[in-house]
Motif scaffolding. Structure first.
Motif, short mmCIF file in Angstrom:
data_model
loop_
_atom_site.label_atom_id
_atom_site.label_comp_id
_atom_site.label_asym_id
_atom_site.label_seq_id
_atom_site.Cartn_x
_atom_site.Cartn_y
_atom_site.Cartn_z
N UNK A 20 0.83 -1.21 0.00
CA UNK A 20 0.00 0.00 0.00
C UNK A 20 0.86 1.26 0.00
N UNK A 21 1.93 1.21 0.78
CA UNK A 21 2.84 2.36 0.83
C UNK A 21 3.53 2.54 -0.52
N UNK A 22 3.88 1.42 -1.16
CA UNK A 22 4.53 1.49 -2.46
C UNK A 22 3.57 2.07 -3.51
N UNK A 23 2.31 1.66 -3.44
CA UNK A 23 1.31 2.18 -4.37
C UNK A 23 1.13 3.69 -4.18
N UNK A 24 1.12 4.10 -2.92
CA UNK A 24 1.00 5.53 -2.62
C UNK A 24 2.19 6.30 -3.17
N UNK A 25 3.39 5.71 -3.02
CA UNK A 25 4.61 6.37 -3.53
C UNK A 25 4.58 6.44 -5.06
N UNK A 26 4.05 5.41 -5.70
CA UNK A 26 3.92 5.43 -7.16
C UNK A 26 2.99 6.56 -7.60
N UNK A 27 1.87 6.69 -6.91
CA UNK A 27 0.93 7.77 -7.25
C UNK A 27 1.59 9.13 -7.09
N UNK A 28 2.37 9.28 -6.01
CA UNK A 28 3.08 10.54 -5.80
C UNK A 28 4.09 10.80 -6.92
N UNK A 29 4.78 9.73 -7.34
CA UNK A 29 5.80 9.86 -8.37
C UNK A 29 5.20 10.26 -9.72
N UNK A 30 3.93 9.90 -9.93
CA UNK A 30 3.28 10.20 -11.20
C UNK A 30 2.39 11.45 -11.13
N UNK A 31 2.45 12.15 -9.99
CA UNK A 31 1.66 13.37 -9.83
C UNK A 31 2.56 14.59 -10.06
N UNK A 32 2.37 15.31 -11.15
CA UNK A 32 3.23 16.47 -11.44
C UNK A 32 3.16 17.51 -10.32
N UNK A 33 4.28 18.12 -10.08
CA UNK A 33 4.36 19.16 -9.06
C UNK A 33 5.75 19.76 -9.04
N UNK A 34 6.00 20.57 -8.05
CA UNK A 34 7.31 21.21 -7.94
C UNK A 34 8.35 20.16 -7.52
N UNK A 35 9.45 20.11 -8.27
CA UNK A 35 10.50 19.15 -7.96
C UNK A 35 11.53 19.79 -7.03
N UNK A 36 11.83 19.09 -5.95
CA UNK A 36 12.83 19.56 -4.99
C UNK A 36 13.91 18.50 -4.87
N UNK A 37 15.16 18.93 -4.90
CA UNK A 37 16.28 18.00 -4.78
C UNK A 37 17.16 18.42 -3.62
N UNK A 38 17.37 17.49 -2.70
CA UNK A 38 18.24 17.75 -1.56
C UNK A 38 19.21 16.62 -1.38
N UNK A 39 20.09 16.76 -0.40
CA UNK A 39 21.07 15.70 -0.17
C UNK A 39 20.42 14.48 0.45
N UNK A 40 19.37 14.68 1.22
CA UNK A 40 18.76 13.55 1.92
C UNK A 40 17.35 13.22 1.40
N UNK A 41 16.61 14.25 1.00
CA UNK A 41 15.23 14.03 0.58
C UNK A 41 15.01 14.68 -0.79
N UNK A 42 14.37 13.93 -1.69
CA UNK A 42 14.03 14.45 -3.01
C UNK A 42 12.52 14.41 -3.19
N UNK A 77 10.49 14.24 -6.50
CA UNK A 77 10.61 14.15 -7.95
C UNK A 77 9.38 13.48 -8.53
N UNK A 78 9.11 13.77 -9.79
CA UNK A 78 8.02 13.06 -10.44
C UNK A 78 8.41 12.74 -11.88
N UNK A 79 7.74 11.72 -12.42
CA UNK A 79 7.97 11.30 -13.80
C UNK A 79 6.65 10.80 -14.36
N UNK A 80 6.69 10.16 -15.50
CA UNK A 80 5.46 9.60 -16.08
C UNK A 80 5.52 8.08 -15.97
N UNK A 81 4.37 7.42 -15.96
CA UNK A 81 4.36 5.95 -15.92
C UNK A 81 5.16 5.35 -17.07
N UNK A 82 5.05 5.97 -18.25
CA UNK A 82 5.75 5.45 -19.43
C UNK A 82 7.27 5.50 -19.26
N UNK A 83 7.76 6.62 -18.73
CA UNK A 83 9.21 6.77 -18.57
C UNK A 83 9.76 5.81 -17.52
#
Length: 273
Positions: A195-217, A219-225
């Motif tokens: 369930x947690x993995x499914x939630x993370x997948x949904x987050x990964x496929x939801x466009x939004x502001x991308x933040x990159x840090x040393x410990x926490x990122x 990011x989002x992409x498309x299901x196809x990519x």
């Protein structure tokens, strides 16, 4: 120029070509003879005579093997020798590249350490990353330096702090150079709960502001990519094509992770595509 002169020139050129071909064949045969006399020393022969192991030499070996069409035993022996030579050349080239990479990394690290301040050293690391010159060999050296310092009782705390700072900066930069789909995939593979993995997948496929840090990122992409990247890694595993992967993805090549990726791939296909 008469027709006779032209014919003479053509014959001269032809003779020169035949002489060159004959010399090449003699050189290839001489090398083949040396290998056949000492098959257990192929690696040493490659180290001494790497420049002679040309594409033409391997074509010659193939031709020699084919010439034994009526002698399968001899044909297989030459084919096996050709494979061993290819493997030895590949191993030699890889080792040479690694040595060159380590030598280059050592020079870069020396330059960084000689910086007048920690900030200046970190800026140099950032600049290397921007120029795509911050490779794994460089980060490995910094990591080893930090690891050795951390475990040493002889080194001052200030030096340890500096090396730790450099280590964090280098690691963060190398992380950011990694394709975001690989970073997302590596994160997803750490999640065991479906369930947690499914939630993370949904987050990964939801466009939004991308933040990159040393410990926490974030990011989002498309299901196809993401599906394409997973398929690339899985196919490389099944067809033994690890060398076709970018180096950041090669640590995913183990059976347990591949099984998880197969499950992820199916989930993406069924739920998001």
């Amino acid at each position: 120029m008469s027709f006779g002169d032209l014919i003479s020139i053509l014959f001269f050129i032809q003779d020169e070509v035949f002489i060159q071909i004959d010399e090449d064949i003699q050189r290839h045969n001489e090398l083949l003879d040396a290998i056949q006399k000492s098959p257990s020393e192929v690696g040493q022969i490659v180290a001494r005579r790497r420049k002679d192991f040309t594409k033409e030499f391997f074509v010659h070996l193939h031709t020699v093997a084919e010439s034994y069409y009526d002698n399968p035993t001899e044909q297989n022996a030459v084919a096996k020798l050709r494979s061993e030579c290819l493997a030895a050349v590949e191993a030699y080239d890889t080792a040479t590249e690694n040595i060159e990479a380590l030598n280059a990394a050592e020079l870069k690290l020396q330059d960084i350490i000689n910086s007048p301040s920690v900030d200046a050293a970190c800026r140099k690391i950032d600049n290397l990353a921007e120029k795509n010159q911050l490779d794994s060999a460089m980060v490995l050296m910094i990591t080893k330096a930090w690891s050795a310092a951390k475990e040493s009782n002889m080194m001052k705390d200030e030096v340890k702090d500096v090396l730790f700072h450099l280590y964090k900066t280098a690691r963060g930069n190398l992380q950011r150079l990694m394709p975001k789909e690989i970073r997302i995939l590596k994160y997803l593979l750490t999640i065991e709960d479906p369930e947690e993995r499914m939630s993370a997948l949904k987050d990964a496929f939801t466009p939004g502001e991308e933040l990159e840090g040393q410990d926490i990122d974030s990011l989002y992409t498309t299901p196809e990519q993401l599906h394409t990247w997973i398929r690339t890694v899985v196919d490389a595993y099944h067809f033994s094509r690890e060398g076709t992967l970018i180096r950041e993805a090669r640590d995913l090549m183990n059976p347990k992770l591949v099984q998880k990726m197969e499950e992820l791939k199916k989930t993406i296909q069924d739920q998001f595509m």
